[in-house]
Design an enzyme around this catalytic site. Structure first.
Site, PDB file in Angstrom:
ATOM      1  N   ALA A   1       0.807  -1.226   0.000  1.00 47.95           N
ATOM      2  CA  ALA A   1       0.000   0.000   0.000  1.00 47.95           C
ATOM      3  C   ALA A   1       0.838   1.273   0.000  1.00 47.95           C
ATOM      4  O   ALA A   1       0.630   2.177  -0.824  1.00 47.95           O
ATOM      5  CB  ALA A   1      -0.943  -0.011   1.206  1.00 47.95           C
TER       6      ALA A   1
ATOM      7  N   ARG B   1     -16.028   5.894  -2.117  1.00 50.52           N
ATOM      8  CA  ARG B   1     -17.327   5.271  -2.373  1.00 50.52           C
ATOM      9  C   ARG B   1     -17.342   4.481  -3.681  1.00 50.52           C
ATOM     10  O   ARG B   1     -18.397   4.247  -4.263  1.00 50.52           O
ATOM     11  CB  ARG B   1     -18.412   6.349  -2.368  1.00 50.52           C
ATOM     12  CG  ARG B   1     -18.392   7.227  -1.123  1.00 50.52           C
ATOM     13  CD  ARG B   1     -19.437   8.329  -1.151  1.00 50.52           C
ATOM     14  NE  ARG B   1     -20.779   7.779  -1.102  1.00 50.52           N
ATOM     15  CZ  ARG B   1     -21.759   8.121  -1.944  1.00 50.52           C
ATOM     16  NH1 ARG B   1     -21.518   9.001  -2.925  1.00 50.52           N
ATOM     17  NH2 ARG B   1     -22.948   7.582  -1.827  1.00 50.52           N
TER      18      ARG B   1
ATOM     19  N   ARG C   1      -7.656  -4.922   6.579  1.00 56.01           N
ATOM     20  CA  ARG C   1      -7.469  -6.259   6.010  1.00 56.01           C
ATOM     21  C   ARG C   1      -7.902  -7.290   7.042  1.00 56.01           C
ATOM     22  O   ARG C   1      -7.225  -7.512   8.041  1.00 56.01           O
ATOM     23  CB  ARG C   1      -5.997  -6.486   5.627  1.00 56.01           C
ATOM     24  CG  ARG C   1      -5.478  -5.570   4.535  1.00 56.01           C
ATOM     25  CD  ARG C   1      -6.106  -5.909   3.190  1.00 56.01           C
ATOM     26  NE  ARG C   1      -5.532  -5.103   2.125  1.00 56.01           N
ATOM     27  CZ  ARG C   1      -6.001  -3.923   1.721  1.00 56.01           C
ATOM     28  NH1 ARG C   1      -7.063  -3.407   2.349  1.00 56.01           N
ATOM     29  NH2 ARG C   1      -5.436  -3.269   0.725  1.00 56.01           N
TER      30      ARG C   1
ATOM     31  N   ASP D   1      -0.174  -3.163  -9.354  1.00 54.20           N
ATOM     32  CA  ASP D   1      -0.571  -2.362  -8.197  1.00 54.20           C
ATOM     33  C   ASP D   1      -0.478  -0.862  -8.423  1.00 54.20           C
ATOM     34  O   ASP D   1      -1.205  -0.092  -7.797  1.00 54.20           O
ATOM     35  CB  ASP D   1       0.301  -2.733  -6.994  1.00 54.20           C
ATOM     36  CG  ASP D   1      -0.083  -4.075  -6.399  1.00 54.20           C
ATOM     37  OD1 ASP D   1      -0.545  -4.941  -7.160  1.00 54.20           O
ATOM     38  OD2 ASP D   1       0.072  -4.256  -5.182  1.00 54.20           O
TER      39      ASP D   1
ATOM     40  N   ASN E   1       2.814   1.800  -3.176  1.00 54.60           N
ATOM     41  CA  ASN E   1       1.964   2.302  -4.256  1.00 54.60           C
ATOM     42  C   ASN E   1       1.741   3.806  -4.139  1.00 54.60           C
ATOM     43  O   ASN E   1       1.764   4.533  -5.144  1.00 54.60           O
ATOM     44  CB  ASN E   1       0.611   1.582  -4.235  1.00 54.60           C
ATOM     45  CG  ASN E   1       0.732   0.098  -4.507  1.00 54.60           C
ATOM     46  OD1 ASN E   1       1.676  -0.356  -5.148  1.00 54.60           O
ATOM     47  ND2 ASN E   1      -0.233  -0.667  -4.026  1.00 54.60           N
TER      48      ASN E   1
ATOM     49  N   TYR F   1      -1.538 -14.420   1.052  1.00 54.77           N
ATOM     50  CA  TYR F   1      -0.344 -13.728   1.536  1.00 54.77           C
ATOM     51  C   TYR F   1       0.706 -14.706   2.053  1.00 54.77           C
ATOM     52  O   TYR F   1       0.384 -15.699   2.709  1.00 54.77           O
ATOM     53  CB  TYR F   1      -0.706 -12.778   2.687  1.00 54.77           C
ATOM     54  CG  TYR F   1      -1.496 -11.569   2.268  1.00 54.77           C
ATOM     55  CD1 TYR F   1      -0.893 -10.530   1.571  1.00 54.77           C
ATOM     56  CD2 TYR F   1      -2.846 -11.449   2.589  1.00 54.77           C
ATOM     57  CE1 TYR F   1      -1.617  -9.407   1.199  1.00 54.77           C
ATOM     58  CE2 TYR F   1      -3.573 -10.330   2.216  1.00 54.77           C
ATOM     59  CZ  TYR F   1      -2.953  -9.318   1.521  1.00 54.77           C
ATOM     60  OH  TYR F   1      -3.671  -8.212   1.152  1.00 54.77           O
TER      61      TYR F   1
ATOM     62  N   GLY G   1      -4.766  -1.649  -5.631  1.00 53.14           N
ATOM     63  CA  GLY G   1      -3.924  -0.456  -5.706  1.00 53.14           C
ATOM     64  C   GLY G   1      -4.676   0.811  -6.044  1.00 53.14           C
ATOM     65  O   GLY G   1      -4.119   1.913  -5.919  1.00 53.14           O
TER      66      GLY G   1
ATOM     67  N   ASP H   1      -4.966   3.118  -3.067  1.00 50.82           N
ATOM     68  CA  ASP H   1      -3.687   3.765  -2.768  1.00 50.82           C
ATOM     69  C   ASP H   1      -3.439   4.928  -3.725  1.00 50.82           C
ATOM     70  O   ASP H   1      -2.968   5.997  -3.315  1.00 50.82           O
ATOM     71  CB  ASP H   1      -2.549   2.755  -2.882  1.00 50.82           C
ATOM     72  CG  ASP H   1      -2.763   1.533  -2.006  1.00 50.82           C
ATOM     73  OD1 ASP H   1      -3.309   1.689  -0.898  1.00 50.82           O
ATOM     74  OD2 ASP H   1      -2.395   0.420  -2.438  1.00 50.82           O
TER      75      ASP H   1
END
Length: 309
Positions: free
Chosen positions: A35, A220, A167, A287, A38, A103, A248, A251
């Site tokens: 994050a 949104r 997350r 990303d 990015n 992950y 991404g 970000d």
């Protein structure tokens, strides 16, 4: 002098070229992500002077991350190669639009950020320190690092930007809310999505009441975004694009809004820039591969009144 500093865990992503279960794939594309990475890349492409604080492993993936960030013009004064491995994740897109992420990051070099990981004087003269809710979810040390970095920023008069970036694979709603309660008094600019607001607080209205900050930006999706500033709500419309890879995009949105703030743009134009960057990244694979350069902005905004002067 730097204008923005970001800090967090870099990741490398493996992404199939076509939808379908990963088990049937033979070719995967490799991208650098994470994050805060990015955000840093998107800001650098816009000409914002940005530094990144983070760790990668002493491995080939870590070398890949470092090469990408240097090539993008991100300052790496407090970026380190450290013992351990670089975090990795795999993305899977199914034909009906569902997606999953797998992950491989627990115990990574990047998750070991702790207080004192960088010289806090690095923040002198910086406009914003940008963090995300992913970093404090990685480990107790990374959680302490996030709060420490925010405190050091406030001591130096640096505005703190925080993207909730929840997350559920990393921590529970209760843990995330607990961190936000501790962090919010030091946050000047808060980003969150409608989905995050509902997951963490049940309703968007409840989230907005609980997450009070001088500036709150609610993402949104296809409906655009709202910014709550000085007691007023400012609305920004989304750009219509065909989403190729939405990872991404949030970000990039944050990077666009931050760039607008650094440039002194009105809130309406910050939202417009943020929505443009989010749409550009969502319409591209990777990303941050779709993040535009500053010289691209006027062309991209040609269909509507442009703010470039």
């Amino acid at each position: 002098m730097l204008e923005v500093v970001t800090a967090g865990e870099p990741l490398v992503a493996l992404v199939p070229q076509e939808p379908g279960h990963l088990r049937g794939k033979r070719l995967l594309e490799v991208y650098v992500g994470g994050a805060e990475v990015n955000v840093a890349v998107a800001l650098a492409r816009l000409g914002v002077k940005v530094g990144f604080v983070g760790r990668v492993g002493e491995d080939e993936l870590g070398a890949m991350v470092e090469e990408r960030l240097r090539a993008e013009g991100v300052d790496l004064t407090h970026f380190r190669r450290a013992p351990g491995f670089t975090g990795l994740y795999l993305r899977e897109y199914l034909p009906l639009g569902q997606g999953r992420v797998f992950y491989y990051r627990k115990g990574s070099a990047g998750s070991a950020l702790a207080p004192g990981a960088f010289d806090p004087d690095y923040l002198e003269g910086v406009r914003f320190l940008h963090l995300s809710g992913i970093t404090p979810a990685l480990s107790p040390e990374a959680r302490a690092f996030s709060l420490w970095a925010m405190e050091e920023a406030k001591r130096r008069g640096v505005r703190v930007s925080l993207d909730v970036n929840y997350r559920q694979t990393l921590w529970s709603p209760e843990e995330a809310r607990g961190f936000l309660e501790r962090a919010l008094p030091g946050v000047d600019l808060l980003f969150l999505s409608e989905e995050e607001a509902e997951l963490l607080f049940g309703r968007v209205e409840e989230a907005l009441r609980a997450l009070s900050a001088p500036e709150v930006v609610l993402k949104r999706g296809a409906k655009g975004a709202w910014a709550f500033v000085d007691g007023r709500r400012v609305e920004g419309s989304a750009f219509a694009v065909e989403a190729v890879d939405p990872v991404g995009a949030g970000d990039a949105f944050a990077a666009g809004y931050l760039a607008g703030a650094v440039w002194g743009l009105p809130v309406e134009e910050r939202l417009r820039l943020a929505n443009l960057l989010g749409a550009s990244v969502a319409a591209s694979r990777g990303d941050h591969e779709g993040a535009p350069y500053r010289e691209d902005l006027e062309v991209l905004l040609k269909a509507t009144q442009t703010f470039m002067r």
